[in-house]
Motif scaffolding. Structure first.
Motif, PDB file in Angstrom:
ATOM      1  N   ASP B 145      -8.437  -9.497  22.719  1.00  0.00           N
ATOM      2  CA  ASP B 145      -8.696 -10.496  23.747  1.00  0.00           C
ATOM      3  C   ASP B 145      -7.477 -10.883  24.696  1.00  0.00           C
ATOM      4  OD1 ASP B 145     -11.228 -10.504  23.165  1.00  0.00           O
ATOM      5  OD2 ASP B 145     -11.333 -12.283  22.204  1.00  0.00           O
ATOM      6  N   GLY B 146      -6.115 -10.442  24.203  1.00  0.00           N
ATOM      7  CA  GLY B 146      -5.048 -10.918  24.886  1.00  0.00           C
ATOM      8  C   GLY B 146      -4.247 -12.047  24.345  1.00  0.00           C
ATOM      9  N   THR B 147      -4.860 -12.587  23.180  1.00  0.00           N
ATOM     10  CA  THR B 147      -4.113 -13.822  22.424  1.00  0.00           C
ATOM     11  C   THR B 147      -3.015 -13.253  21.608  1.00  0.00           C
ATOM     12  OG1 THR B 147      -6.399 -14.923  22.480  1.00  0.00           O
ATOM     13  CG2 THR B 147      -4.632 -15.966  21.130  1.00  0.00           C
ATOM     14  N   PRO B 148      -1.854 -13.877  21.850  1.00  0.00           N
ATOM     15  CA  PRO B 148      -0.933 -13.452  20.977  1.00  0.00           C
ATOM     16  C   PRO B 148      -0.842 -13.960  19.583  1.00  0.00           C
ATOM     17  CG  PRO B 148      -0.062 -14.926  22.531  1.00  0.00           C
ATOM     18  CD  PRO B 148      -1.454 -14.613  22.877  1.00  0.00           C
ATOM     19  N   ILE B 149      -0.508 -12.930  18.734  1.00  0.00           N
ATOM     20  CA  ILE B 149      -0.556 -13.579  17.050  1.00  0.00           C
ATOM     21  C   ILE B 149       0.935 -12.981  16.560  1.00  0.00           C
ATOM     22  CG2 ILE B 149      -1.052 -13.081  14.857  1.00  0.00           C
ATOM     23  CD1 ILE B 149      -3.918 -12.113  15.911  1.00  0.00           C
ATOM     24  N   VAL B 150       1.571 -14.064  15.736  1.00  0.00           N
ATOM     25  CA  VAL B 150       2.911 -13.824  15.380  1.00  0.00           C
ATOM     26  C   VAL B 150       2.550 -13.985  13.760  1.00  0.00           C
ATOM     27  CG1 VAL B 150       5.135 -14.459  14.749  1.00  0.00           C
ATOM     28  CG2 VAL B 150       4.293 -14.786  17.022  1.00  0.00           C
ATOM     29  N   LEU B 151       2.664 -12.876  13.020  1.00  0.00           N
ATOM     30  CA  LEU B 151       2.606 -12.838  11.682  1.00  0.00           C
ATOM     31  C   LEU B 151       3.820 -13.274  10.789  1.00  0.00           C
ATOM     32  CD1 LEU B 151      -0.287 -12.289  11.370  1.00  0.00           C
ATOM     33  CD2 LEU B 151       0.207  -9.675  10.859  1.00  0.00           C
ATOM     34  N   TYR B 152       3.831 -14.112   9.794  1.00  0.00           N
ATOM     35  CA  TYR B 152       4.914 -14.318   8.917  1.00  0.00           C
ATOM     36  C   TYR B 152       4.788 -14.113   7.579  1.00  0.00           C
ATOM     37  CZ  TYR B 152       2.679 -18.747   7.984  1.00  0.00           C
ATOM     38  OH  TYR B 152       1.831 -19.556   7.167  1.00  0.00           O
ATOM     39  N   ASP B 153       5.616 -13.833   6.882  1.00  0.00           N
ATOM     40  CA  ASP B 153       5.880 -13.472   5.364  1.00  0.00           C
ATOM     41  C   ASP B 153       5.009 -12.142   5.060  1.00  0.00           C
ATOM     42  OD1 ASP B 153       6.770 -13.869   2.956  1.00  0.00           O
ATOM     43  OD2 ASP B 153       4.728 -15.048   2.381  1.00  0.00           O
ATOM     44  N   ARG B 154       3.389 -12.711   5.026  1.00  0.00           N
ATOM     45  CA  ARG B 154       2.740 -11.323   4.527  1.00  0.00           C
ATOM     46  C   ARG B 154       2.232 -10.641   5.827  1.00  0.00           C
ATOM     47  NH1 ARG B 154       0.776 -15.264  -0.156  1.00  0.00           N
ATOM     48  NH2 ARG B 154      -1.288 -15.302   0.763  1.00  0.00           N
ATOM     49  N   VAL B 155       2.572  -9.417   5.827  1.00  0.00           N
ATOM     50  CA  VAL B 155       2.186  -8.692   7.113  1.00  0.00           C
ATOM     51  C   VAL B 155       1.654  -7.378   6.700  1.00  0.00           C
ATOM     52  CG1 VAL B 155       3.859  -9.743   8.352  1.00  0.00           C
ATOM     53  CG2 VAL B 155       4.329  -7.352   7.338  1.00  0.00           C
ATOM     54  N   HIS B 156       0.933  -6.597   7.714  1.00  0.00           N
ATOM     55  CA  HIS B 156       0.362  -5.345   7.383  1.00  0.00           C
ATOM     56  C   HIS B 156       0.649  -4.392   8.807  1.00  0.00           C
ATOM     57  CE1 HIS B 156      -2.223  -2.094   6.183  1.00  0.00           C
ATOM     58  NE2 HIS B 156      -2.201  -2.641   4.853  1.00  0.00           N
ATOM     59  N   LYS B 157       0.774  -2.995   8.162  1.00  0.00           N
ATOM     60  CA  LYS B 157       1.153  -2.278   9.299  1.00  0.00           C
ATOM     61  C   LYS B 157      -0.051  -2.182  10.344  1.00  0.00           C
ATOM     62  CE  LYS B 157       0.367   1.860   6.674  1.00  0.00           C
ATOM     63  NZ  LYS B 157      -1.053   1.607   6.692  1.00  0.00           N
ATOM     64  N   ASP B 158      -1.165  -2.360   9.825  1.00  0.00           N
ATOM     65  CA  ASP B 158      -2.443  -2.117  10.496  1.00  0.00           C
ATOM     66  C   ASP B 158      -2.755  -3.286  11.765  1.00  0.00           C
ATOM     67  OD1 ASP B 158      -2.881   0.366   9.367  1.00  0.00           O
ATOM     68  OD2 ASP B 158      -4.534  -0.404   8.140  1.00  0.00           O
ATOM     69  N   ILE B 159      -1.964  -4.183  11.697  1.00  0.00           N
ATOM     70  CA  ILE B 159      -1.901  -5.045  12.720  1.00  0.00           C
ATOM     71  C   ILE B 159      -0.788  -5.291  13.493  1.00  0.00           C
ATOM     72  CG2 ILE B 159      -2.437  -7.806  13.144  1.00  0.00           C
ATOM     73  CD1 ILE B 159      -3.205  -7.913  10.242  1.00  0.00           C
ATOM     74  N   LEU B 160      -1.018  -4.585  14.690  1.00  0.00           N
ATOM     75  CA  LEU B 160       0.373  -4.456  15.677  1.00  0.00           C
ATOM     76  C   LEU B 160       0.561  -5.792  16.518  1.00  0.00           C
ATOM     77  CD1 LEU B 160       1.065  -1.430  15.527  1.00  0.00           C
ATOM     78  CD2 LEU B 160       0.590  -1.682  17.867  1.00  0.00           C
ATOM     79  N   SER B 193       2.435 -13.294  -9.528  1.00  0.00           N
ATOM     80  CA  SER B 193       1.950 -13.081  -8.321  1.00  0.00           C
ATOM     81  C   SER B 193       1.598 -11.346  -8.192  1.00  0.00           C
ATOM     82  CB  SER B 193       2.735 -13.565  -7.107  1.00  0.00           C
ATOM     83  OG  SER B 193       3.471 -14.634  -7.524  1.00  0.00           O
ATOM     84  N   GLU B 194       0.616 -10.925  -8.097  1.00  0.00           N
ATOM     85  CA  GLU B 194       0.334  -9.659  -7.929  1.00  0.00           C
ATOM     86  C   GLU B 194      -0.660  -9.303  -6.828  1.00  0.00           C
ATOM     87  OE1 GLU B 194       1.761  -7.146  -9.370  1.00  0.00           O
ATOM     88  OE2 GLU B 194       3.433  -8.410 -10.157  1.00  0.00           O
ATOM     89  N   GLY B 195      -0.671  -8.030  -6.477  1.00  0.00           N
ATOM     90  CA  GLY B 195      -1.768  -7.423  -5.902  1.00  0.00           C
ATOM     91  C   GLY B 195      -1.286  -7.335  -4.118  1.00  0.00           C
ATOM     92  N   LEU B 196      -0.033  -7.840  -3.988  1.00  0.00           N
ATOM     93  CA  LEU B 196       0.268  -8.158  -2.626  1.00  0.00           C
ATOM     94  C   LEU B 196       1.632  -6.923  -2.509  1.00  0.00           C
ATOM     95  CD1 LEU B 196      -1.503  -9.894  -1.901  1.00  0.00           C
ATOM     96  CD2 LEU B 196       0.451 -11.719  -1.372  1.00  0.00           C
ATOM     97  N   ASN B 197       1.734  -6.399  -1.339  1.00  0.00           N
ATOM     98  CA  ASN B 197       2.766  -5.528  -0.905  1.00  0.00           C
ATOM     99  C   ASN B 197       4.048  -6.058  -1.145  1.00  0.00           C
ATOM    100  OD1 ASN B 197       2.324  -6.801   1.238  1.00  0.00           O
ATOM    101  ND2 ASN B 197       2.074  -5.354   2.539  1.00  0.00           N
ATOM    102  N   ILE B 198       4.290  -7.308  -0.780  1.00  0.00           N
ATOM    103  CA  ILE B 198       5.590  -8.068  -0.837  1.00  0.00           C
ATOM    104  C   ILE B 198       6.054  -8.133  -2.283  1.00  0.00           C
ATOM    105  CG2 ILE B 198       5.208  -9.379   1.261  1.00  0.00           C
ATOM    106  CD1 ILE B 198       4.552 -11.947  -0.695  1.00  0.00           C
TER     107      ILE B 198
END
Lengths: 344, 344
Positions: B145-160, B193-198
């Motif tokens: 939609d053209g709304t910018p997002i900045v992801l912090y700490d926990r991210v994922h490659k499928d979100i560009l 804390s488990e289950g997260l890539n970080i």
DNA sequence: ATGAAAGCGCTAACAA
DNA sequence: TTGTTAGCGCTTTCAT
């Protein structure tokens, strides 16, 4: 790039009027099933979402609540926020959360900024600086505008609105009495939060308990200061000079620091000295040993405040109907106090 | 009751047109000083405030940023929020903060709710559940939609989109190496804390350090679980069976619980066992002894994310210009590790 | 220097 | 059943 579609575009695309689209999307009985379906399908396909801004402008309601938090790093406030969040969410309200950093100016600015139709009401905790200055015009002018406010935790009589508070005197009284009942005779008080009436109340509760059970308060057992700087030295100094077998720490940080000092001196908790803390947050739970503490039900506080505000916003309570809710506390026994009980 | 005055009312009262008022209030050169003054005075007197909603509707900009926080009780996130808050405030942006409670549904709902013109952009940390499900459509459709997002700490490659992260592998590597250099030979790893890539990354860093310096990783020295339940028992069990002289705890809670266990067993820290924690929050600082820990600069993370987003919103950076910022970490030495250093 | 009118996206009273 | 119109509070273009 911004592809959000509007009602107008739908109307044009489907060759109907704007109001037909509006009604169809709102599932009005006036519109034929056929057109309705056509319009709704088109809307769904193009991921139509009504513009909240336009709706709010129309309704004069935003379904948004402004939250003022003095300091988000304080576990207690974070928990209150959670409580508010839960209720707001259930009732379909949005939250716009602002941190005042306990600054008067920030508080004034924030309220100013949000008082322009952005929010329907406030849930706020007064900042330390404001409380010291005793300047509350910014709150009162919001109230005059007809915007409801619910104050939590830190309140003041000069702001006439709904309030949700802890009974600090009583809680401190109970904490101190608990120490006495478990056999402590020389009970110190330690505080790193000063200058607020709520802390004054806690000291009052402590003194009241001592006096009530025939103990003469000893000034040398009371350490009160703002912030943690130099506190450890003062505690060490007190322990060097005074017999102490119980400590009532009136905030989380003083509880944590006191525990560190005792551990370092190899003083056994609770055998040699018992500790009761206040506000039962994360520090109490994870310290060594886990601290017995006055639990404040932050979550309930938040829920209560949110419920009250929303009821007002929805007209279930009259604006003029002002109320102060007192949230109970509960002493949580962990390992920093003796199990032994003396009946008075 | 709601006494807020509008431009229209001013116009009527002063017998001028609406647009004259608008211009006068915006200090337009078109309006005579005289009328300007008259209007401005009247506005000031009646505490006129422009309706933000109407303005936003007009400008298609709200100057509001949507913040997604998985869990506000986590000290790290609270500190990130502060960093964001600081920058947003400086630049005159409002924040609308939402807590997702690490739930996928809540995250989807929140994004949905805010994507209707309420906010100009998002700063978000992906919830645990979402990360496990690996469903990111809600983020991607916002981006479309053209709304910018900045992801912090926990991210994922499928979100560009723009990202601000910690170098978990490297930080864990350094923490482990630090323990080895201070003479530890049997270094355990504990995680709640488990289950997260970080978290996976942190374990990877630990293993990498061991291997690099010729230590064969021992599975019996690794305790990984989600949540704290039963952790103390497992730690006790490990200590009963294995020689351990160093522990790397990859999150705050496991650091706190480990410390409690060691203290209870009267194992001296750091003489008998050293501990290095991760995320240097409030628990590390106030535990007994204060924990040496990998400091994560949460505040910087928040500031960086906010700055990036605002730059995009204001067109200083192109929407398509995607960037990942890595925030450095720093090992803070406190009392849970030995000062003795072995050079490799 | 001032005002009329259109429009931002939407709803709702009223008309057709 | 569908459409027209006015209006929420404001800005802005275009007359006057």
């Amino acid at each position: 790039m911004n592809k959000r579609i509007t009602i107008k575009q739908i109307a044009q695309a489907l060759n109907v009027s704007i109001s037909t689209v509006s009604k169809a999307l709102n599932d009005s009985y006036e519109i034929s099933e056929e057109t309705k379906k056509k319009i709704q399908d088109y809307a769904a396909l193009h991921k139509y979402k009504p513009n909240t801004l336009a709706l709010s402008l129309q309704n004069k309601k935003t379904r948004t609540i402004g939250i003022l938090i003095p300091n988000i790093l304080t576990y207690y406030f974070a928990r209150v926020l959670r409580g508010i969040e839960k209720v707001a969410n259930e009732k379909g309200y949005n939250l716009i959360t602002c941190i005042t950093n306990d600054s008067y100016k920030k508080e004034v600015d924030t309220i100013e900024m949000l008082s322009n139709g952005t929010i329907d009401g406030f849930i706020a905790c007064i900042s330390v600086e404001t409380l010291k200055k005793e300047k509350f015009d910014h709150f009162n002018s919001v109230l005059e505008d007809g915007t409801p406010i619910v104050l939590y935790d830190r309140v003041h009589k000069d702001i006439l609105c709904d309030k949700v508070v802890t009974d600090n005197v009583k809680s401190a009284y109970k904490a101190t009495r608990f120490l006495m009942r478990s056999g402590c005779e020389n009970i110190a008080l330690i505080s790193t939060s000063e200058g607020l009436n709520i802390h004054e109340f806690r000291v009052k509760g402590y003194l009241k308990a001592l006096t009530k059970y025939g103990v003469v308060p000893n000034d040398n057992l009371i350490i009160r200061q703002e912030g943690e700087e130099g506190l450890k030295e003062r505690i060490n100094d007190m322990l060097d000079k005074q017999p102490v077998d119980g400590i009532f720490t009136i905030d989380e940080v003083s509880g944590a620091l006191t525990t560190q000092v005792l551990n370092k001196r190899n003083i056994h908790i609770p055998e040699a000295i018992s500790i009761v803390g206040f506000t039962n947050g994360i520090l109490s739970r994870y310290s060594t040993p886990p601290l017995s503490s006055v639990n404040r039900f932050a979550h309930t506080t938040g829920e209560t405040a949110a419920r009250r505000l929303i009821d007002k916003l929805e007209g279930k309570i009259d604006f003029e109907d002002i109320n102060t809710e007192i949230i109970r506390t509960q002493l949580v026994e962990r390992d920093s106090t003796k199990k032994l009980f003396i009946k008075f």
